[in-house]
Write an enzyme that holds these catalytic residues in place. Structure first.
Site, short mmCIF file in Angstrom:
data_model
loop_
_atom_site.label_atom_id
_atom_site.label_comp_id
_atom_site.label_asym_id
_atom_site.label_seq_id
_atom_site.Cartn_x
_atom_site.Cartn_y
_atom_site.Cartn_z
N ASP A 160 67.96 80.73 68.24
CA ASP A 160 67.46 79.76 67.49
C ASP A 160 68.50 79.44 66.43
O ASP A 160 69.30 80.22 66.10
CB ASP A 160 66.20 80.44 66.81
CG ASP A 160 64.91 80.31 67.56
OD1 ASP A 160 65.18 79.91 68.72
OD2 ASP A 160 64.02 81.07 67.20
N ARG A 190 69.12 73.71 73.38
CA ARG A 190 67.68 73.23 72.94
C ARG A 190 68.12 72.39 71.65
O ARG A 190 68.77 72.71 70.80
CB ARG A 190 66.89 74.20 72.37
CG ARG A 190 65.52 73.78 71.80
CD ARG A 190 64.86 74.90 70.78
NE ARG A 190 64.63 76.12 71.77
CZ ARG A 190 64.18 77.32 71.36
NH1 ARG A 190 64.48 77.34 69.79
NH2 ARG A 190 63.89 78.22 71.89
C1 LIG Z 1 60.39 74.86 71.44
C2 LIG Z 1 60.97 74.62 70.13
C3 LIG Z 1 61.79 75.39 69.45
C4 LIG Z 1 62.40 74.97 68.05
N1 LIG Z 1 63.42 75.98 67.78
C5 LIG Z 1 63.75 75.40 66.44
C6 LIG Z 1 65.08 75.97 66.09
O1 LIG Z 1 65.60 77.09 66.48
N2 LIG Z 1 65.35 75.86 64.84
C7 LIG Z 1 64.84 74.84 64.07
O2 LIG Z 1 65.31 74.33 62.92
N3 LIG Z 1 63.56 74.05 64.37
C8 LIG Z 1 63.12 74.44 65.46
N4 LIG Z 1 62.13 73.83 66.14
C9 LIG Z 1 61.25 72.95 65.29
C10 LIG Z 1 61.61 71.52 65.29
O3 LIG Z 1 62.88 71.31 64.80
C11 LIG Z 1 60.65 70.79 64.56
O4 LIG Z 1 60.65 71.11 63.12
C12 LIG Z 1 59.26 70.60 64.90
O5 LIG Z 1 59.29 70.67 66.44
C13 LIG Z 1 58.70 69.41 64.41
O6 LIG Z 1 59.40 68.10 64.71
P1 LIG Z 1 59.03 67.28 66.08
O7 LIG Z 1 60.04 66.90 66.74
O8 LIG Z 1 57.90 67.83 66.74
O9 LIG Z 1 58.59 65.95 65.45
P2 LIG Z 1 57.57 65.54 64.13
O10 LIG Z 1 57.76 64.13 63.76
O11 LIG Z 1 57.96 66.44 63.00
O12 LIG Z 1 56.42 65.96 64.89
C14 LIG Z 1 55.70 65.02 65.62
C15 LIG Z 1 54.16 65.27 65.80
O13 LIG Z 1 53.93 66.70 66.51
C16 LIG Z 1 52.98 67.53 65.56
N5 LIG Z 1 53.45 68.65 65.14
C17 LIG Z 1 54.95 68.93 64.92
N6 LIG Z 1 54.91 70.32 64.61
C18 LIG Z 1 53.69 70.74 64.10
C19 LIG Z 1 53.34 72.03 63.99
N7 LIG Z 1 54.09 73.03 63.73
N8 LIG Z 1 52.02 72.10 63.81
C20 LIG Z 1 51.08 71.21 64.21
N9 LIG Z 1 51.57 69.98 64.59
C21 LIG Z 1 52.93 69.65 64.66
C22 LIG Z 1 52.46 66.82 64.60
O14 LIG Z 1 51.23 65.92 65.13
C23 LIG Z 1 53.56 65.46 64.24
O15 LIG Z 1 53.00 64.25 64.04
C24 LIG Z 1 61.72 74.23 67.26
C25 LIG Z 1 60.59 73.53 67.94
C26 LIG Z 1 60.17 73.56 69.19
C27 LIG Z 1 59.27 72.76 69.77
#
Ligand SMILES: Cc1cc2nc3c(=O)[nH]c(=O)nc-3n(C[C@H](O)[C@H](O)[C@H](O)COP(=O)(O)OP(=O)(O)OC[C@H]3O[C@@H](n4cnc5c(N)ncnc54)[C@H](O)[C@@H]3O)c2cc1C
Length: 307
Positions: free
Chosen positions: A125, A176
């Site tokens: 991560d 990722r």
């Molecule tokens: C499999 C996976 C691994 C990840 N690993 C890392 C990592 O190693 N380092 C890192 O910095 N970040 C990591 N992330 C988090 C990522 O960077 C984002 O913060 C997170 O995925 C929200 O961004 P988004 O692309 O979904 O877009 P956004 O615009 O933030 O979200 C789109 C929509 O998804 C929904 N949503 C998003 N997140 C959530 C939540 N937590 N709870 C409820 N609803 C939500 C909401 O409805 C939102 O409107 C990871 C995410 C995923 C899916």
């Protein structure tokens, strides 16, 4: 909206632990490995792969870092014994990065070597920007040692990400790509929603062009559409990329990706430190608190968010 998110975060410490546990239970498998395995098994039954994360960023001692490293050995053994379709995700701070580069490197090597013995894979991560250089250096160290069953995470929020892709190109890294959950200052990170999206697409295109296997981690429907376009334009088969989502988030969207024939991996965290982890995540990024509040209330209103 930002003010509302901040207000939710401010009242969090007053929310009873039991209530936080009930809300968190949607996003965290439980406290034990058995909880994670039960969740992974259910995901596998519905055609989804998983990545198991042992919660432990709060560690402060060498013993705790070693304990997390050993826990991953049990995770691999259990995945194998129960024939689960899951790899693992590790946070380098949980393996001791803040206590020493050498300690962290030994622990990471141990986890990746063990994964190799059982034919599994380790995703490192990416944490906040103070750890990016060390994380990329450790990844390179392991790859140059000949360990190929390890992948990295890059964050579209960071301005440096396209440069990082260029400097990692000789390794054809398994990446990722995500937006990045940590709130970072303008010097290092894009602040505008559209800039982050734009950089995400640019990074994804660059990685696919370089022949990387990419985990497209997002719940943003616009980005998922862009991801589908990017893999489609290159004529990639489903086993040449995957989508990734967090446990409990946008389940309908997740299922529709699987129904369309894409591979989808769900991030499944578990561990005793679930409370500290939940509180820290929410306080670090108030936007997440807003999402969870909207989702929790949305599910109370029939017909919304899968209720
Ligand atoms: C499999 C996976 C691994 C990840 N690993 C890392 C990592 O190693 N380092 C890192 O910095 N970040 C990591 N992330 C988090 C990522 O960077 C984002 O913060 C997170 O995925 C929200 O961004 P988004 O692309 O979904 O877009 P956004 O615009 O933030 O979200 C789109 C929509 O998804 C929904 N949503 C998003 N997140 C959530 C939540 N937590 N709870 C409820 N609803 C939500 C909401 O409805 C939102 O409107 C990871 C995410 C995923 C899916």
């Amino acid at each position: 909206m930002a003010l509302l998110d901040r207000a939710i975060v401010n009242v969090l410490p007053a929310v009873p632990k039991g209530v936080v546990r009930r809300i968190s239970s949607r996003y965290i498998a439980g406290t034990e490995l058995a909880d994670a395995c039960r969740v992974v098994s259910q995901l596998n039954e519905t055609g989804k792969m998983a990545t198991i994360d042992v919660l432990g960023e709060e560690i402060t001692s060498v013993d705790e870092a070693m304990a997390i490293m050993r826990e991953y050995r049990y995770v691999f053994e259990t995945i194998e014994r129960e024939d689960l379709d899951s790899n693992v995700s590790v946070k380098l701070t949980a393996l001791g990065l803040k206590l020493g580069y050498g300690l962290c490197r030994r622990n990471l090597e141990n986890v990746v070597n063990h994964a190799e013995e059982v034919g599994n894979f380790v995703r490192i991560d990416m944490e906040d920007s103070s750890t990016t250089d060390d994380t990329l250096r450790l990844y390179r160290d392991l790859r140059e040692e000949g360990l190929d069953n390890v992948g990295i995470v890059l964050q579209a929020r960071l301005r440096r990400t396209l440069d990082d892709i260029e400097s990692l190109a000789d390794l054809t890294p398994n990446v990722r790509i995500c937006k990045g959950i940590y709130v970072e200052p303008p010097e290092v990170a894009f602040q505008e929603f559209d800039e982050v999206r734009e950089n995400y697409v640019a990074a994804l295109e660059e990685l696919l062009e370089g022949g990387s296997y990419v985990g497209i981690a997002t719940h943003d429907e616009w980005l998922i559409t862009e991801g589908k376009r990017a893999v489609d334009e290159r004529g990639l088969e489903p086993e040449q990329y995957e989508f990734q989502m967090l446990l409990g988030v946008r389940r309908r969207l997740a299922s529709s990706l699987v129904d369309e024939g894409h591979r989808l991996r769900i991030y499944v965290p578990y561990g005793k430190h679930w409370y500290a982890y939940s509180m820290r995540r929410l306080q670090e990024n108030p936007k997440i608190a807003g999402y969870i509040a909207a989702d929790t209330f949305g599910r109370l209103i029939p017909g919304r968010n899968g209720a």
